[in-house]
Design a protein around this motif. Structure first.
Motif, short mmCIF file in Angstrom:
data_model
loop_
_atom_site.label_atom_id
_atom_site.label_comp_id
_atom_site.label_asym_id
_atom_site.label_seq_id
_atom_site.Cartn_x
_atom_site.Cartn_y
_atom_site.Cartn_z
N UNK A 198 0.80 -1.22 0.00
CA UNK A 198 0.00 0.00 0.00
C UNK A 198 0.84 1.28 0.00
N UNK A 199 2.13 1.14 0.16
CA UNK A 199 3.00 2.32 0.25
C UNK A 199 4.02 2.27 -0.88
N UNK A 200 4.01 3.26 -1.74
CA UNK A 200 4.96 3.30 -2.84
C UNK A 200 6.39 3.33 -2.30
N UNK A 201 7.20 2.40 -2.77
CA UNK A 201 8.57 2.32 -2.28
C UNK A 201 8.69 1.68 -0.91
N UNK A 202 7.59 1.11 -0.42
CA UNK A 202 7.59 0.49 0.90
C UNK A 202 8.32 -0.83 0.93
N UNK A 203 8.52 -1.40 2.11
CA UNK A 203 9.28 -2.64 2.24
C UNK A 203 8.56 -3.84 1.65
#
Length: 303
Positions: A198-203
């Protein structure tokens, strides 16, 4: 169906590939399959169909039947040291235990008076401690739970003391903690962080923690990056390899973090477990289907 395998490190992964073993599609018709757990004494597999709000049962020769519906949008499942079913109920925002008589006992549902987010995956260590992840997936929409704001405002990994039942935070360091499993000797706890969902560039990696004598975690490090997709559920074999879900199938990660091979599937894999009479049958829950494949290793005795 055809078994599609990608061998990346021949020396390390080829012994786990049984050339005559065929990938089997055991069931299809789920909206999002999750949480497989093997009951060796009953020779059956339980697994969750989260959006359809049910836990399903599979047994050789008997096919699939409904074990529990509604299930409070059950997600991850495991067994405790007494063999009882433990379930992360994403919709009810709690962790429960199914007793021998079928009654339900609540193990955890709040922390410091605030409701949990949506318990996701769960394991039990040898001393009976219950460990579970609590991301916010079940409260982000009405699809796998009930849309709501987070009461506690953070996604934690929790542990439940087996003696007093006290709930404590094992770590709050991950964006969206997801699957988790111990190394065979339980000195390392692996946890998936699927924040990239759900988070761009997230883990999109699996982290490792050392487990100290007091049950606390230390020495956080990234063990393996998972691509394509994100790591969701995973299990560890007797050799210490991690078999993890990914967008293109199942990835096998060696104890030193090297990706040594893949089992490719036509669906996004969500979770998996080892089972069968010899613990050498990999049961895989993908987006809509349940698959199985015999492999040349066995699951660790403790998940």
């Amino acid at each position: 169906m055809e078994t599609r395998v990608e061998i990346i490190n021949h020396k390390r992964f080829r012994p786990y590939v049984i050339g005559t073993a065929q990938m089997e599609k055991l069931y299809t018709g789920m909206r999002w399959g999750e949480g497989p757990v093997w009951f060796a004494d009953l020779e059956m597999l339980l697994f969750s169909d989260i959006p359809n709000d049910r836990i399903l049962r599979w047994a050789e020769g008997a096919g699939v039947s409904v074990f529990r519906a509604p299930s409070n949008h059950a997600n991850g499942n495991t067994r405790d040291r007494a063999g009882r079913l433990l379930t992360c109920e994403s919709g009810a925002r709690r962790v429960t235990r199914t007793e021998a008589d079928g009654s339900i006992t609540v193990i955890a549902e709040s922390y410091h008076g605030k409701r949990l987010n949506s318990p996701n995956d769960i394991v039990v260590s040898a001393d009976g401690t219950v460990w579970f992840t609590d991301p916010d997936y079940g409260i982000l929409s009405d699809y796998t739970g009930d849309k709501a704001e987070s009461d506690i405002g953070v996604c934690n990994v929790f542990r439940v003391d087996p003696q007093c039942g006290q709930l404590s935070v094992a770590t709050g360091d991950l964006v969206k903690p997801n699957g988790l499993a111990f190394s065979p000797d339980e000195r390392i706890l692996y946890i998936a962080d699927s924040g990239a969902s759900h988070i761009e560039g997230g883990p999109h990696h699996i982290v490792a923690f050392d487990v100290n004598e007091a049950g606390t975690l230390s020495n956080r490090r990234v063990h393996a990056e998972i691509s394509p997709g994100i790591p969701d559920g995973f299990r560890v074999d007797m050799d210490g390899n991690i078999w993890t879900s990914a967008q293109d199938g199942v990835h096998c990660i060696a104890p030193d973090g090297e990706l040594i091979g893949k089992i490719l599937l036509p669906e996004h894999v969500a979770n998996l477990t080892f089972g069968g009479r010899k613990r050498n049958r990999l049961f895989i829950t993908a987006a809509s289907s349940l698959y199985s494949l015999f492999v040349g290793t066995k699951g660790a005795l403790r998940p």
